[in-house]
Design an enzyme around this catalytic site. Structure first.
Site, mmCIF file in Angstrom:
data_model
loop_
_atom_site.group_PDB
_atom_site.id
_atom_site.type_symbol
_atom_site.label_atom_id
_atom_site.label_comp_id
_atom_site.label_asym_id
_atom_site.label_seq_id
_atom_site.Cartn_x
_atom_site.Cartn_y
_atom_site.Cartn_z
ATOM 1 N N CYS A 171 0.852 -1.189 0.000
ATOM 2 C CA CYS A 171 0.000 0.000 0.000
ATOM 3 C C CYS A 171 0.890 1.242 0.000
ATOM 4 C CB CYS A 171 -0.953 0.077 1.167
ATOM 5 S SG CYS A 171 -2.188 -1.224 1.161
ATOM 6 N N ARG A 173 4.093 -0.662 -4.562
ATOM 7 C CA ARG A 173 3.670 -1.176 -3.254
ATOM 8 C C ARG A 173 2.319 -1.885 -3.316
ATOM 9 N NH1 ARG A 173 5.102 0.316 1.606
ATOM 10 N NH2 ARG A 173 7.171 1.185 1.809
ATOM 11 N N TRP A 217 -2.944 -2.724 -1.846
ATOM 12 C CA TRP A 217 -2.677 -4.153 -1.995
ATOM 13 C C TRP A 217 -3.658 -4.813 -1.043
ATOM 14 C CZ3 TRP A 217 -1.042 -8.312 1.051
ATOM 15 C CH2 TRP A 217 -0.611 -9.446 0.339
ATOM 16 N N ASN A 238 -2.251 1.906 5.603
ATOM 17 C CA ASN A 238 -1.412 0.799 5.177
ATOM 18 C C ASN A 238 -1.203 -0.081 6.393
ATOM 19 O OD1 ASN A 238 0.568 -0.945 4.298
ATOM 20 N ND2 ASN A 238 2.205 0.581 4.369
ATOM 21 N N GLY A 239 -1.630 -1.331 6.316
ATOM 22 C CA GLY A 239 -1.459 -2.226 7.455
ATOM 23 C C GLY A 239 -2.695 -3.084 7.647
ATOM 24 N N GLU A 294 15.570 -19.350 -6.554
ATOM 25 C CA GLU A 294 15.371 -17.960 -6.990
ATOM 26 C C GLU A 294 14.918 -17.923 -8.457
ATOM 27 O OE1 GLU A 294 14.876 -15.217 -5.842
ATOM 28 O OE2 GLU A 294 15.406 -13.745 -7.354
ATOM 29 N N LYS A 308 11.342 -16.367 -9.715
ATOM 30 C CA LYS A 308 11.205 -15.318 -10.740
ATOM 31 C C LYS A 308 10.161 -15.734 -11.770
ATOM 32 C CE LYS A 308 12.544 -12.697 -9.106
ATOM 33 N NZ LYS A 308 13.143 -12.553 -7.865
ATOM 34 N N GLU A 312 6.600 -15.709 -10.290
ATOM 35 C CA GLU A 312 6.154 -14.349 -9.949
ATOM 36 C C GLU A 312 5.659 -13.577 -11.168
ATOM 37 O OE1 GLU A 312 8.596 -12.364 -6.286
ATOM 38 O OE2 GLU A 312 9.784 -12.820 -8.050
ATOM 39 N N HIS A 353 14.522 -38.580 -4.886
ATOM 40 C CA HIS A 353 13.635 -38.892 -3.759
ATOM 41 C C HIS A 353 12.220 -38.376 -3.990
ATOM 42 C CE1 HIS A 353 17.081 -40.384 -1.626
ATOM 43 N NE2 HIS A 353 17.711 -39.221 -1.773
ATOM 44 N N LYS A 387 5.842 -5.015 -3.731
ATOM 45 C CA LYS A 387 7.290 -5.030 -3.543
ATOM 46 C C LYS A 387 7.671 -5.074 -2.075
ATOM 47 C CE LYS A 387 11.468 -3.699 -5.466
ATOM 48 N NZ LYS A 387 11.705 -5.108 -5.827
HETATM 49 C C1 G6P Z 1 8.003 -9.292 -1.315
HETATM 50 C C2 G6P Z 1 8.599 -8.984 -2.669
HETATM 51 C C3 G6P Z 1 9.799 -9.871 -2.925
HETATM 52 C C4 G6P Z 1 10.809 -9.739 -1.793
HETATM 53 C C5 G6P Z 1 10.161 -10.024 -0.434
HETATM 54 C C6 G6P Z 1 11.088 -9.666 0.710
HETATM 55 O O1 G6P Z 1 7.422 -10.553 -1.328
HETATM 56 O O2 G6P Z 1 7.614 -9.145 -3.688
HETATM 57 O O3 G6P Z 1 10.410 -9.496 -4.144
HETATM 58 O O4 G6P Z 1 11.869 -10.626 -2.004
HETATM 59 O O5 G6P Z 1 8.997 -9.220 -0.284
HETATM 60 O O6 G6P Z 1 11.311 -8.299 0.683
HETATM 61 P P1 G6P Z 1 12.492 -7.559 1.413
HETATM 62 O O7 G6P Z 1 12.255 -6.110 1.112
HETATM 63 O O8 G6P Z 1 12.343 -7.855 2.878
HETATM 64 O O9 G6P Z 1 13.757 -8.059 0.863
#
Ligand code: G6P
Length: 610
Positions: free
Chosen positions: A2, A27, A74, A100-101, A483, A487, A490, A506, A605
């Site tokens: 947010c 956000r 969000w 926000n929260g 990772e 990606k 996501e 396994h 984000k």
């Molecule tokens: C969210 C973002 C990710 C990020 C994660 C941790 O889920 O979409 O891209 O890796 O938060 O965020 P941080 O700011 O704590 O690294």
């Protein structure tokens, strides 16, 4: 999570709000809304979907006024509808609030105080707005009403910004756990969920602490501490530029940020490495503190957690200290063993992730020495820990982390070697060699990026319509597999799973057949032969292999359907190189599927709720 903006002053309010929201849209982009206070009272405009929808709704008939608040959402409580979008109103439209929260006790509050109110939305925020309206009727002052409201919000997190038509020259803000900053101007003032929201207008920032509130007019900012008593708050000047927030000719921020990675490594190394080795004295940790560390906990979420998994290997190898790398949201509620001999390191690019913050509060409470690796100066987590190692990736706009991951890997490598040296586990010669190899990484990465990675594009075109992908690696590239898979899911919405290649037999081997693609990371390392065996096991089941291998590795050709070469580096640094094609594979797959890589659905984000 947010985005928030607030403005009071002489500029065109709606313009400042929309402009500010465009810089914090990463956000959240489920819906957006603004409220402008002018001669005709409070005018609220909202729209679901991305900010562009709100912009076109606001159109040419912009609401006029001198004070306003704006929000990108969000969704947490309530679906993505216009009614659930912020701002929420109370007192017959004379009060508006953005948030926000999450207010965890909102149902109780609704029953206790607001049984006579009519609710237009399903949100916890509307409960807070209506409660604020009630308190305003009782207290006769917006700030006093905010303090009274805060007392009732027993559980949860908030950053609030509220306006009232009855006190038309001010807005009032408050925060607990969610971030909020105040930007100080001349004859105008601002509020934002983070600095970029207001950076074109001012770089003089007041950081509100947990439990604090403020009353803001065009000419004054009064800050009140956790007890509601006035506190003198001097603005800090931040050195951040907005240059990073432009696409600079790239089609998407994500592609630009992937291409910035060599420069990001260099800036994270700058001033910290020299002929005499690695210098992290900026951390301010004493020799006694370093000596005392018996265990390290690398606490993180999302991509930062995958950096932590690699960090664990680096620290254990270079400094010979046992390291755990728990997911932040699990750590906090699992009764972890923490004592004064533990160094708890939060890895968080934003420095705001609620899960990581809560975990660090626990570590701190139990006496651990605390540290952060973060990309955002002055963010919440760096402000609560004993020492911070800042990554220097610049603002990352793409929601999927790329260059900040690279910066975290760089910072963790530096830290592991520095700690190893301080504790006598890593020799000066080893340190020098490592620094030389680290400096070489951006040079090689530029070559890799310049090669345009045709194999990656071909692979993205070939597999853009599959439903599942497997990513595998071992040892230093175990986390890279996770990772890479993250990606892809996501931004392209294809299900992808990361796995340790040795663990395949396994379970996941049951999935292998003629059409099932596996990305196999198999670069130079002491266990390369074992990974080759894992590849043979897949091939024996007719599985499809896309291999990411060290340049010139001929043997791997016959085992792979697609082969992507990356420059040779030592194994400990190879995750920096191998992740690049995986980021690009996700990017091109998303593009081929018509997905927006910068703003993938349902994600945000910076996730500031648990
Ligand atoms: C969210 C973002 C990710 C990020 C994660 C941790 O889920 O979409 O891209 O890796 O938060 O965020 P941080 O700011 O704590 O690294």
């Amino acid at each position: 999570m947010c985005g928030i903006i607030g403005y009071v002053g002489k500029r065109e309010v709606a313009q400042v709000l929309l402009d500010g929201l465009s810089r914090v849209e990463y956000r959240g982009y489920d819906s957006a809304g603004i409220a402008v206070l002018g001669e005709s009272g409070i005018n609220v405009i909202k729209a679901t979907g991305k900010l562009a929808n709100l912009k076109s709704r606001v159109g040419q008939s912009r609401p006029q006024g001198w004070l306003g608040i704006g929000h990108t959402r969000w969704a947490t409580h309530g679906r993505v509808t216009e009614a659930n979008a912020h701002p929420h109103i109370a007192s017959g439209g004379r009060v508006a609030l953005i948030h926000n929260g999450i207010i965890e006790n909102y149902q109780t509050l609704k029953k206790k105080y607001l049984a006579d109110e009519e609710f237009l939305s399903e949100t916890d925020t509307e409960v807070a707005a209506k409660l604020l309206g009630k308190m305003l009727a009782r207290e006769g002052d917006l700030h006093a009403a905010m303090r009274a409201t805060m007392k009732e919000l027993a559980a949860g997190a908030y950053a609030f910004c509220a306006i009232s038509a009855d006190q038309p020259n001010q807005f009032v803000v408050a925060r607990r756990s969610s971030p909020l900053i105040i930007g100080v101007g001349e004859g105008e003032n601002f509020v934002g969920s983070d600095v970029p929201a207001i950076l074109p207008y001012t770089n003089k920032i007041i950081y509100l602490e947990d439990g604090e509130s403020a009353r803001i007019t065009p000419d004054s900012v009064e800050v009140f501490d956790v007890n509601g008593k006035p506190r003198a708050a001097k603005p800090k000047t931040v050195n951040m530029t907005l240059e990073a927030a432009e696409k600079s000719g790239y089609e998407h921020f994500m592609l630009k940020e992937i291409n910035e990675q060599p420069a990001v490594i260099e800036s994270t190394l700058a001033g910290r490495v020299s002929k005499s080795g690695i210098d992290l004295s900026e951390l301010g940790l004493t020799a006694a503190q370093l000596k005392r560390i018996k265990r390290i906990q690398l606490i993180a979420a999302g991509t930062s957690h995958y950096a932590a998994l690699t960090g664990k290997l680096l620290i254990e190898e270079f400094a010979r200290i046992p390291v755990e790398a728990p997911i932040a949201s699990e750590y906090s509620y699992s009764n972890p063993v923490i004592d004064k001999d533990v160094l708890a390191i939060a890895i968080s690019q934003s420095g705001e992730s609620a899960d990581t913050k809560v975990a660090m509060e626990l570590a701190k409470k139990n006496g651990a020495l605390t540290m952060a690796i973060s990309n955002v100066m002055g963010s919440s987590i760096p402000r609560m820990v004993d020492a911070t190692l800042y990554t220097r990736a610049g603002i990352e706009i793409g929601v999927a982390a790329t260059k900040t991951y690279m910066a975290q890997l760089t910072a963790l490598t530096l830290f592991a070697a520095w700690l190893g040296r301080k504790r006598g586990e890593f020799s000066a010669t080893e340190e020098k060699k490592l620094v030389a190899d680290l400096k070489e990484v951006p040079v090689l990465m530029r070559k890799l990026l310049a090669s345009k990675l045709v194999g990656v594009k071909r692979c993205a075109a070939r597999y853009q319509n599959v439903y599942n992908f497997m990513y595998m690696g071992r040892n230093y590239n175990y986390a890279t597999a996770f990772e890479g898979a993250l990606k892809l899911k996501e931004i392209s919405y294809i299900h992808a799973e990361g796995y340790g290649a040795g663990e395949m037999k396994h379970g996941p081997i049951a999935l292998m057949e003629g059409t099932f693609p596996t990305i196999m990371i198999c670069v130079d390392s002491p266990i390369r032969d074992k990974v080759l065996s894992n590849m043979r096991e897949i091939k024996a089941r007719d599985g499809v292999i896309v291999a990411v291998a060290s340049e010139g590795d001929e043997e791997i050709k016959e085992l792979s359907d697609y082969l992507i070469y990356v420059p040779r580096t030592r194994e400990q640094l190879s995750p920096m190189m191998t992740v690049v094609p995986l980021q690009l594979l996700a990017y091109y797959t998303a593009i081929n599927r018509g997905c927006d890589p910068d703003q993938p659905r349902n994600l945000a984000k910076s996730v500031t709720v648990e």
